[in-house]
Design a protein around this motif. Sequence first.
Motif, mmCIF file in Angstrom:
data_model
loop_
_atom_site.group_PDB
_atom_site.id
_atom_site.type_symbol
_atom_site.label_atom_id
_atom_site.label_comp_id
_atom_site.label_asym_id
_atom_site.label_seq_id
_atom_site.Cartn_x
_atom_site.Cartn_y
_atom_site.Cartn_z
ATOM 1 N N LEU A 1 30.877 -17.680 -13.761
ATOM 2 C CA LEU A 1 31.852 -16.606 -13.897
ATOM 3 C C LEU A 1 31.821 -16.023 -15.303
ATOM 4 N N GLU A 2 31.694 -16.866 -16.298
ATOM 5 C CA GLU A 2 31.628 -16.380 -17.681
ATOM 6 C C GLU A 2 30.402 -15.496 -17.904
ATOM 7 N N ARG A 3 29.313 -15.784 -17.188
ATOM 8 C CA ARG A 3 28.111 -14.951 -17.298
ATOM 9 C C ARG A 3 28.302 -13.596 -16.620
ATOM 10 N N LEU A 4 29.168 -13.551 -15.603
ATOM 11 C CA LEU A 4 29.404 -12.296 -14.883
ATOM 12 C C LEU A 4 30.350 -11.360 -15.625
ATOM 13 N N LEU A 5 31.327 -11.911 -16.298
ATOM 14 C CA LEU A 5 32.382 -11.082 -16.894
ATOM 15 C C LEU A 5 31.871 -9.992 -17.832
ATOM 16 N N PRO A 6 30.859 -10.240 -18.681
ATOM 17 C CA PRO A 6 30.374 -9.141 -19.532
ATOM 18 C C PRO A 6 29.676 -8.020 -18.758
ATOM 19 N N LEU A 7 29.337 -8.276 -17.487
ATOM 20 C CA LEU A 7 28.608 -7.292 -16.680
ATOM 21 C C LEU A 7 29.533 -6.348 -15.912
ATOM 22 N N VAL A 8 30.832 -6.644 -15.906
ATOM 23 C CA VAL A 8 31.766 -5.830 -15.135
ATOM 24 C C VAL A 8 32.680 -5.043 -16.063
ATOM 25 N N HIS A 9 33.177 -3.939 -15.532
ATOM 26 C CA HIS A 9 34.112 -3.116 -16.297
ATOM 27 C C HIS A 9 35.487 -3.792 -16.387
ATOM 28 N N ARG A 10 35.902 -4.397 -15.256
ATOM 29 C CA ARG A 10 37.227 -5.003 -15.204
ATOM 30 C C ARG A 10 37.217 -6.181 -14.260
ATOM 31 N N ARG B 1 22.780 -6.595 -10.344
ATOM 32 C CA ARG B 1 22.081 -5.355 -9.966
ATOM 33 C C ARG B 1 22.940 -4.125 -10.242
ATOM 34 N N LEU B 2 24.228 -4.204 -9.961
ATOM 35 C CA LEU B 2 25.120 -3.074 -10.248
ATOM 36 C C LEU B 2 25.136 -2.773 -11.745
ATOM 37 N N ALA B 3 25.049 -3.813 -12.559
ATOM 38 C CA ALA B 3 25.072 -3.631 -14.014
ATOM 39 C C ALA B 3 23.841 -2.892 -14.525
ATOM 40 N N THR B 4 22.754 -2.920 -13.753
ATOM 41 C CA THR B 4 21.527 -2.233 -14.180
ATOM 42 C C THR B 4 21.509 -0.762 -13.778
ATOM 43 N N LEU B 5 22.430 -0.371 -12.912
ATOM 44 C CA LEU B 5 22.473 1.011 -12.442
ATOM 45 C C LEU B 5 23.278 1.852 -13.419
ATOM 46 N N GLY B 6 22.767 2.964 -13.791
ATOM 47 C CA GLY B 6 23.515 3.865 -14.656
ATOM 48 C C GLY B 6 24.702 4.461 -13.932
ATOM 49 N N GLY B 7 25.806 4.593 -14.630
ATOM 50 C CA GLY B 7 26.962 5.273 -14.067
ATOM 51 C C GLY B 7 27.736 4.492 -13.033
ATOM 52 N N VAL B 8 27.686 3.156 -13.073
ATOM 53 C CA VAL B 8 28.453 2.340 -12.138
ATOM 54 C C VAL B 8 29.469 1.512 -12.918
ATOM 55 N N GLU B 9 30.715 1.614 -12.496
ATOM 56 C CA GLU B 9 31.817 0.856 -13.085
ATOM 57 C C GLU B 9 32.216 -0.201 -12.060
ATOM 58 N N THR B 10 31.976 -1.468 -12.366
ATOM 59 C CA THR B 10 32.233 -2.544 -11.418
ATOM 60 C C THR B 10 33.570 -3.212 -11.696
ATOM 61 N N HIS B 11 34.356 -3.351 -10.626
ATOM 62 C CA HIS B 11 35.643 -4.052 -10.675
ATOM 63 C C HIS B 11 35.484 -5.334 -9.866
ATOM 64 N N LEU B 12 35.757 -6.473 -10.497
ATOM 65 C CA LEU B 12 35.510 -7.780 -9.893
ATOM 66 C C LEU B 12 36.810 -8.505 -9.584
ATOM 67 N N ARG C 1 32.712 4.010 -9.065
ATOM 68 C CA ARG C 1 33.405 2.728 -9.152
ATOM 69 C C ARG C 1 33.089 1.917 -7.901
ATOM 70 N N VAL C 2 32.809 0.638 -8.115
ATOM 71 C CA VAL C 2 32.528 -0.277 -7.018
ATOM 72 C C VAL C 2 33.375 -1.526 -7.224
ATOM 73 N N VAL C 3 34.003 -1.983 -6.158
ATOM 74 C CA VAL C 3 34.760 -3.224 -6.187
ATOM 75 C C VAL C 3 33.883 -4.315 -5.581
ATOM 76 N N GLY D 1 33.243 2.260 -2.959
ATOM 77 C CA GLY D 1 33.396 1.296 -1.882
ATOM 78 C C GLY D 1 33.524 -0.105 -2.438
ATOM 79 N N MET D 2 33.481 -1.066 -1.528
ATOM 80 C CA MET D 2 33.695 -2.465 -1.884
ATOM 81 C C MET D 2 32.714 -3.342 -1.136
ATOM 82 N N ILE D 3 32.224 -4.349 -1.846
ATOM 83 C CA ILE D 3 31.384 -5.381 -1.237
ATOM 84 C C ILE D 3 32.114 -6.707 -1.395
ATOM 85 N N VAL D 4 32.249 -7.451 -0.302
ATOM 86 C CA VAL D 4 32.773 -8.809 -0.372
ATOM 87 C C VAL D 4 31.610 -9.734 -0.068
#
Length: 192
Positions: free
Chosen positions: A55-64, A25-36, A5-7, A84-87
Amino acid sequence: MKTERVVVGITGASGAALAVRIVERLATLGGVETHLVVSDAARRTLDLECGTDALERLLPLVHRHHPTGDIGASIASGSFPVRGMIVAPCSMQTLSAVATGRTDTLIGRAADVQLKERRRLVLLARETPLHLGHLRNMCAVTEMGAIVMPPVPAFYHRPQSVADIVDHLAARAIDLLAMPHPSLAKPWEGAG
């Protein structure tokens, strides 16, 4: 493969394209759950710099996608394990909040959780030039365990476009999370 999981927090500083590319890029990695989490100021910056549909283009790429005011969200608790988290970009207001432990937004709270749990927190601090207060806040968060990564481009890989620069910076930020995957950024192999 274990799910990591990555925030990703997006704040209102210039450089919204960096956040977009990190999420892509996170969306292309296998096994990554992105929280935005996107601050109110970041919504405006995304619209200005990346288009009103960014933002609408990003939403389908994240888990939550968590509302910035939801300080009761899962990512606000240390019991919710994340890599971890990236800001990106990290505004000076957000940097100041992290440096002083202010947790009145979900981005501030989630960043604080990363520090208290000794997890990776990567802050793409975006401002120039810097005054002493900015520098002291960078020192403070570094002393607390965060990684300050101003989005300063590297030219040794001879980027041909702004997109190349953004892609390299996004890859470096993700690599700083030390996830179990090959490095995304092309490594320097020496001048000789």
